[in-house]
Design a protein around this motif. Sequence first.
Motif, mmCIF file in Angstrom:
data_model
loop_
_atom_site.group_PDB
_atom_site.id
_atom_site.type_symbol
_atom_site.label_atom_id
_atom_site.label_comp_id
_atom_site.label_asym_id
_atom_site.label_seq_id
_atom_site.Cartn_x
_atom_site.Cartn_y
_atom_site.Cartn_z
ATOM 1 N N PRO A 1 0.889 -1.042 0.009
ATOM 2 C CA PRO A 1 0.007 -0.013 -0.072
ATOM 3 C C PRO A 1 1.058 1.249 -0.022
ATOM 4 N N VAL A 2 0.570 2.267 -0.962
ATOM 5 C CA VAL A 2 1.319 3.380 -0.853
ATOM 6 C C VAL A 2 0.871 4.237 0.466
ATOM 7 N N LYS A 3 2.449 4.631 0.835
ATOM 8 C CA LYS A 3 2.182 5.638 2.005
ATOM 9 C C LYS A 3 3.015 6.744 1.792
ATOM 10 N N PRO A 4 2.681 7.726 2.652
ATOM 11 C CA PRO A 4 3.556 9.142 2.325
ATOM 12 C C PRO A 4 5.070 8.938 2.805
ATOM 13 N N THR A 5 5.765 9.890 2.206
ATOM 14 C CA THR A 5 7.276 9.597 2.314
ATOM 15 C C THR A 5 7.744 10.980 3.184
ATOM 16 N N PHE A 6 9.013 10.548 3.664
ATOM 17 C CA PHE A 6 9.835 11.350 4.429
ATOM 18 C C PHE A 6 11.357 11.261 4.069
ATOM 19 N N GLU A 7 12.256 12.133 4.542
ATOM 20 C CA GLU A 7 13.576 12.136 3.950
ATOM 21 C C GLU A 7 14.474 11.185 4.675
ATOM 22 N N LEU A 8 14.975 10.195 4.136
ATOM 23 C CA LEU A 8 16.231 9.229 4.582
ATOM 24 C C LEU A 8 17.342 9.636 3.792
ATOM 25 N N THR A 9 18.348 10.015 4.694
ATOM 26 C CA THR A 9 19.823 10.067 4.224
ATOM 27 C C THR A 9 20.722 9.228 4.969
ATOM 28 N N ALA B 1 9.169 -11.797 7.301
ATOM 29 C CA ALA B 1 7.917 -11.755 6.706
ATOM 30 C C ALA B 1 6.857 -11.313 7.672
ATOM 31 N N TYR B 2 6.951 -11.752 8.994
ATOM 32 C CA TYR B 2 6.023 -11.460 9.863
ATOM 33 C C TYR B 2 6.172 -9.893 10.389
ATOM 34 N N VAL B 3 7.114 -9.577 10.539
ATOM 35 C CA VAL B 3 7.589 -8.252 10.923
ATOM 36 C C VAL B 3 6.906 -7.367 10.024
ATOM 37 N N GLY B 4 7.311 -7.625 8.577
ATOM 38 C CA GLY B 4 6.923 -7.060 7.374
ATOM 39 C C GLY B 4 5.146 -6.860 7.267
ATOM 40 N N PHE B 5 4.713 -8.075 7.846
ATOM 41 C CA PHE B 5 3.044 -8.036 7.757
ATOM 42 C C PHE B 5 2.583 -6.994 8.891
ATOM 43 N N ASN B 6 3.169 -7.067 10.022
ATOM 44 C CA ASN B 6 2.887 -6.226 10.966
ATOM 45 C C ASN B 6 3.225 -4.598 10.585
ATOM 46 N N LEU B 7 4.281 -4.421 9.995
ATOM 47 C CA LEU B 7 4.500 -3.102 9.276
ATOM 48 C C LEU B 7 3.403 -2.521 8.503
ATOM 49 N N THR B 8 3.063 -3.354 7.586
ATOM 50 C CA THR B 8 2.008 -2.840 6.521
ATOM 51 C C THR B 8 0.736 -2.346 7.277
ATOM 52 N N PHE B 9 0.456 -2.696 8.451
ATOM 53 C CA PHE B 9 -0.925 -2.205 8.934
ATOM 54 C C PHE B 9 -0.396 -1.144 10.187
ATOM 55 N N HIS B 10 0.831 -0.825 10.468
ATOM 56 C CA HIS B 10 1.029 0.131 11.237
ATOM 57 C C HIS B 10 1.980 1.136 10.981
ATOM 58 N N THR B 11 2.121 1.297 9.579
ATOM 59 C CA THR B 11 3.149 2.432 8.939
ATOM 60 C C THR B 11 2.440 3.496 8.406
ATOM 61 N N LEU B 12 2.760 4.473 8.974
ATOM 62 C CA LEU B 12 2.097 6.076 8.777
ATOM 63 C C LEU B 12 2.828 6.450 7.415
ATOM 64 N N ALA B 13 4.163 6.184 7.450
ATOM 65 C CA ALA B 13 4.876 6.782 6.386
ATOM 66 C C ALA B 13 6.225 6.296 6.219
#
Length: 177
Positions: free
Chosen positions: A16-24, A155-167
């Motif tokens: 799912p598309v999420k807003p982005t922020f700067e990572l350097t 994969a399990y972490v990624g599954f959880n991240l999908t539902f809790h990622t704001l950006a």
Amino acid sequence: MSLERGTAPDPFDILPVKPTFELTSNDFSEGQPLDKRHAHDSAGGDNASPHLRWSGFPAETKSFAVTCYDPDAPTGSGFWHWVLVGIPADTTELLTDAARSGPLPGGVIHARNDYGQAGYGGCAPPEGDVVHRYVFAVHALDVEDLGLDSSATPAYVGFNLTFHTLARGILRGTYQR
């Protein structure tokens, strides 16, 4: 349709598309090669995680997670090099080699990577293989704790991240041997 080796989808193109922020990073720039010190010791590197700094994330962020994924690994499922969760919301930087030598903020958990270890596992593409992409992502989360421990699979972490990622902030490096 068949893809040529080295053109596997970027993992964030199919989520799912999420807003982005700067990572350097002080260690590499977008699309540029990672230094050998960030390669796995089995590939002659130092296995040092790269420096990461982020800004511009949502104000309601309650914690962060960091992942590093190689979609070009010849496995059929890519390769997870780093999965770090429970980073406090007031943390905005990880120093070079922080995964191994710290300092890491309290509460941070290294989930297991695809080397089967908790921590950063550096680049180690097969010799002579295509240029591999290493997709580093910092995920701004809507929870302080995902309720995971170091035995969690990527994969399990990624599954959880999908539902809790704001950006998320994304930075892609490359490596080839």
